[in-house]
Scaffold this active site. Sequence first.
Site, PDB file in Angstrom:
ATOM      1  N   LYS A  59       0.844  -1.217   0.000  1.00  0.00           N
ATOM      2  CA  LYS A  59       0.000   0.000   0.000  1.00  0.00           C
ATOM      3  C   LYS A  59       0.868   1.250   0.000  1.00  0.00           C
ATOM      4  O   LYS A  59       2.037   1.210   0.382  1.00  0.00           O
ATOM      5  CB  LYS A  59      -0.941   0.030   1.213  1.00  0.00           C
ATOM      6  CG  LYS A  59      -0.256   0.124   2.598  1.00  0.00           C
ATOM      7  CD  LYS A  59      -0.052   1.541   3.093  1.00  0.00           C
ATOM      8  CE  LYS A  59       0.756   1.567   4.383  1.00  0.00           C
ATOM      9  NZ  LYS A  59       1.811   2.495   4.505  1.00  0.00           N
ATOM     10  N   VAL A  67      11.552  -4.040   1.346  1.00  0.00           N
ATOM     11  CA  VAL A  67      11.491  -4.360   2.778  1.00  0.00           C
ATOM     12  C   VAL A  67      11.733  -3.110   3.621  1.00  0.00           C
ATOM     13  O   VAL A  67      12.549  -2.260   3.242  1.00  0.00           O
ATOM     14  CB  VAL A  67      12.566  -5.438   3.085  1.00  0.00           C
ATOM     15  CG1 VAL A  67      12.643  -5.740   4.563  1.00  0.00           C
ATOM     16  CG2 VAL A  67      12.267  -6.705   2.301  1.00  0.00           C
ATOM     17  N   ALA A  68      11.040  -2.997   4.762  1.00  0.00           N
ATOM     18  CA  ALA A  68      11.187  -1.849   5.681  1.00  0.00           C
ATOM     19  C   ALA A  68      11.090  -0.538   4.909  1.00  0.00           C
ATOM     20  O   ALA A  68      11.968   0.314   4.962  1.00  0.00           O
ATOM     21  CB  ALA A  68      12.512  -1.930   6.441  1.00  0.00           C
ATOM     22  N   ALA A  69      10.002  -0.395   4.181  1.00  0.00           N
ATOM     23  CA  ALA A  69       9.924   0.668   3.183  1.00  0.00           C
ATOM     24  C   ALA A  69       8.764   1.641   3.372  1.00  0.00           C
ATOM     25  O   ALA A  69       8.654   2.619   2.655  1.00  0.00           O
ATOM     26  CB  ALA A  69       9.808   0.025   1.809  1.00  0.00           C
ATOM     27  N   LEU A 118       5.662   0.510   2.953  1.00  0.00           N
ATOM     28  CA  LEU A 118       4.675   0.014   1.984  1.00  0.00           C
ATOM     29  C   LEU A 118       3.857  -1.146   2.551  1.00  0.00           C
ATOM     30  O   LEU A 118       3.153  -1.847   1.825  1.00  0.00           O
ATOM     31  CB  LEU A 118       5.388  -0.446   0.706  1.00  0.00           C
ATOM     32  CG  LEU A 118       6.176   0.640  -0.021  1.00  0.00           C
ATOM     33  CD1 LEU A 118       7.023   0.032  -1.126  1.00  0.00           C
ATOM     34  CD2 LEU A 118       5.234   1.684  -0.618  1.00  0.00           C
ATOM     35  N   ALA A 119       3.971  -1.378   3.850  1.00  0.00           N
ATOM     36  CA  ALA A 119       3.198  -2.409   4.554  1.00  0.00           C
ATOM     37  C   ALA A 119       3.505  -3.826   4.074  1.00  0.00           C
ATOM     38  O   ALA A 119       2.636  -4.700   4.127  1.00  0.00           O
ATOM     39  CB  ALA A 119       1.684  -2.131   4.456  1.00  0.00           C
ATOM     40  N   GLY A 120       4.724  -4.064   3.633  1.00  0.00           N
ATOM     41  CA  GLY A 120       5.099  -5.404   3.160  1.00  0.00           C
ATOM     42  C   GLY A 120       4.913  -6.469   4.231  1.00  0.00           C
ATOM     43  O   GLY A 120       4.297  -7.510   3.978  1.00  0.00           O
ATOM     44  N   GLY A 121       5.429  -6.213   5.423  1.00  0.00           N
ATOM     45  CA  GLY A 121       5.299  -7.180   6.521  1.00  0.00           C
ATOM     46  C   GLY A 121       3.844  -7.359   6.923  1.00  0.00           C
ATOM     47  O   GLY A 121       3.386  -8.476   7.203  1.00  0.00           O
ATOM     48  N   ASP A 160      -1.622  -1.525  10.221  1.00  0.00           N
ATOM     49  CA  ASP A 160      -1.913  -1.597   8.780  1.00  0.00           C
ATOM     50  C   ASP A 160      -2.476  -2.951   8.347  1.00  0.00           C
ATOM     51  O   ASP A 160      -2.896  -3.110   7.204  1.00  0.00           O
ATOM     52  CB  ASP A 160      -0.621  -1.386   7.965  1.00  0.00           C
ATOM     53  CG  ASP A 160      -0.129   0.043   8.017  1.00  0.00           C
ATOM     54  OD1 ASP A 160      -0.956   0.947   8.251  1.00  0.00           O
ATOM     55  OD2 ASP A 160       1.076   0.248   7.810  1.00  0.00           O
TER      56      ASP A 160
HETATM   57  O1  C5P Z   1       1.061  -0.814  14.428  1.00  0.00           O
HETATM   58  P1  C5P Z   1       2.447  -0.846  13.902  1.00  0.00           P
HETATM   59  O2  C5P Z   1       3.225  -2.021  14.429  1.00  0.00           O
HETATM   60  O3  C5P Z   1       2.536  -0.720  12.437  1.00  0.00           O
HETATM   61  O4  C5P Z   1       3.162   0.445  14.507  1.00  0.00           O
HETATM   62  C1  C5P Z   1       4.567   0.606  14.505  1.00  0.00           C
HETATM   63  C2  C5P Z   1       4.921   1.811  15.368  1.00  0.00           C
HETATM   64  O5  C5P Z   1       4.464   3.019  14.750  1.00  0.00           O
HETATM   65  C3  C5P Z   1       4.266   1.808  16.742  1.00  0.00           C
HETATM   66  O6  C5P Z   1       5.051   1.117  17.667  1.00  0.00           O
HETATM   67  C4  C5P Z   1       4.201   3.294  17.065  1.00  0.00           C
HETATM   68  O7  C5P Z   1       5.449   3.762  17.526  1.00  0.00           O
HETATM   69  C5  C5P Z   1       3.964   3.939  15.706  1.00  0.00           C
HETATM   70  N1  C5P Z   1       2.535   4.197  15.431  1.00  0.00           N
HETATM   71  C6  C5P Z   1       1.891   5.212  16.108  1.00  0.00           C
HETATM   72  N2  C5P Z   1       0.555   5.416  15.873  1.00  0.00           N
HETATM   73  C7  C5P Z   1      -0.112   4.677  14.978  1.00  0.00           C
HETATM   74  C8  C5P Z   1       0.526   3.648  14.264  1.00  0.00           C
HETATM   75  C9  C5P Z   1       1.864   3.431  14.510  1.00  0.00           C
HETATM   76  O8  C5P Z   1       2.487   5.922  16.920  1.00  0.00           O
HETATM   77  N3  C5P Z   1      -1.403   4.926  14.776  1.00  0.00           N
END
Ligand code: C5P
Length: 321
Positions: A11, A108-110, A112-115, A149
């Site tokens: 995405k 990866v780690a981009a 783009l929500a790959g993981g 995501d």
């Molecule tokens: O949910 P996800 O694992 O993708 O989030 C990764 C990190 O991004 C969270 O640990 C947080 O630090 C930050 N985040 C946030 N608020 C969100 C989504 C992500 O602060 N709504």
Amino acid sequence: MKSYSLIAPGKINLYLEIIGDHVSASSADRADGFHELVMILQSIELADVIDLKSNDTQEITLHCNHSQVPVDGTNLAYRAAKLMCETFADTYANYGGVDITIAKNLPVAAGLAGGSADAAAVLVGMNLMWNLGLTQPELQDLAAKLGSDVPFCISGGTAIATGRGEKLDLITNLDNLWVILAKYKSISVSTPWAYQTYRKNYRNSYVSDVEGIISRSDRVRSGDLMNAIVKQEGRKIGELLYNDLEKVVLPEYPKVAELRNLFADAGVLGTMISGSGPTVFALCDNEAQAEDVANTVRNTIADSDLELWVTKLGSSGIQVA
Ligand code: C5P
């Protein structure tokens, strides 16, 4: 023995506004470290392929063709399988474990929500493999436990996302545009770092009351970008792209900022980082323009560390291959 092959599209964020600290119903002090967001999320056609196979053991195994992807319990796809095994313990005892193979096509780690897409594919695939009959909303409830995501990756298309990013409203599909993705292999941005830095710098602008949060997301729902998406006006969409995280990511990563400027000068519809980056995406009217601009950028920067992909905006989430 059953097996499934699933397509897991990535995405981009057409819009990402940070409203304030996340209002968590389950946390007494409401400080769960997340942010209250309003985003417009958009699937792309570039996708990973996930193969799932029941095994006769009580083990989850994971293989991936990309050296940067962890294949242990920290991988979100592994955690998705573990969540299914824990949630449906009787079925797990009956069917046994699962072998997961990820063919990585998404950077990866981009940003783009790959993981997240891989994890979403594991939830969808195990639901089918184990004949659980879970509905999409039920799968998305499980998905929200894994990451913000992951619920979107299940349904895909074009959606407004609020809350932590897990509350979704699907909107008109926007799948007529093309997109260039550009990422330096050696640059990765920590998402927690990006959000924490944003909080440090912009906390004084945070909205904390529920009415304020609702009115900020309503402003996006009835705003110009939504209107342009409904009317499929590529030029306008490009002009209205927005991402609050650019305020912290671009000053810290000048090569990403330079890449973004190069796309802007190349006459694309619009350009922005996706999520917390470091991928820069650029919207184009058609494939020929996208290939043309991608070549110009490749020749101008001439750095083997820079990778570029051309893909189309997509209308689907996880699909059975
Ligand atoms: O949910 P996800 O694992 O993708 O989030 C990764 C990190 O991004 C969270 O640990 C947080 O630090 C930050 N985040 C946030 N608020 C969100 C989504 C992500 O602060 N709504």
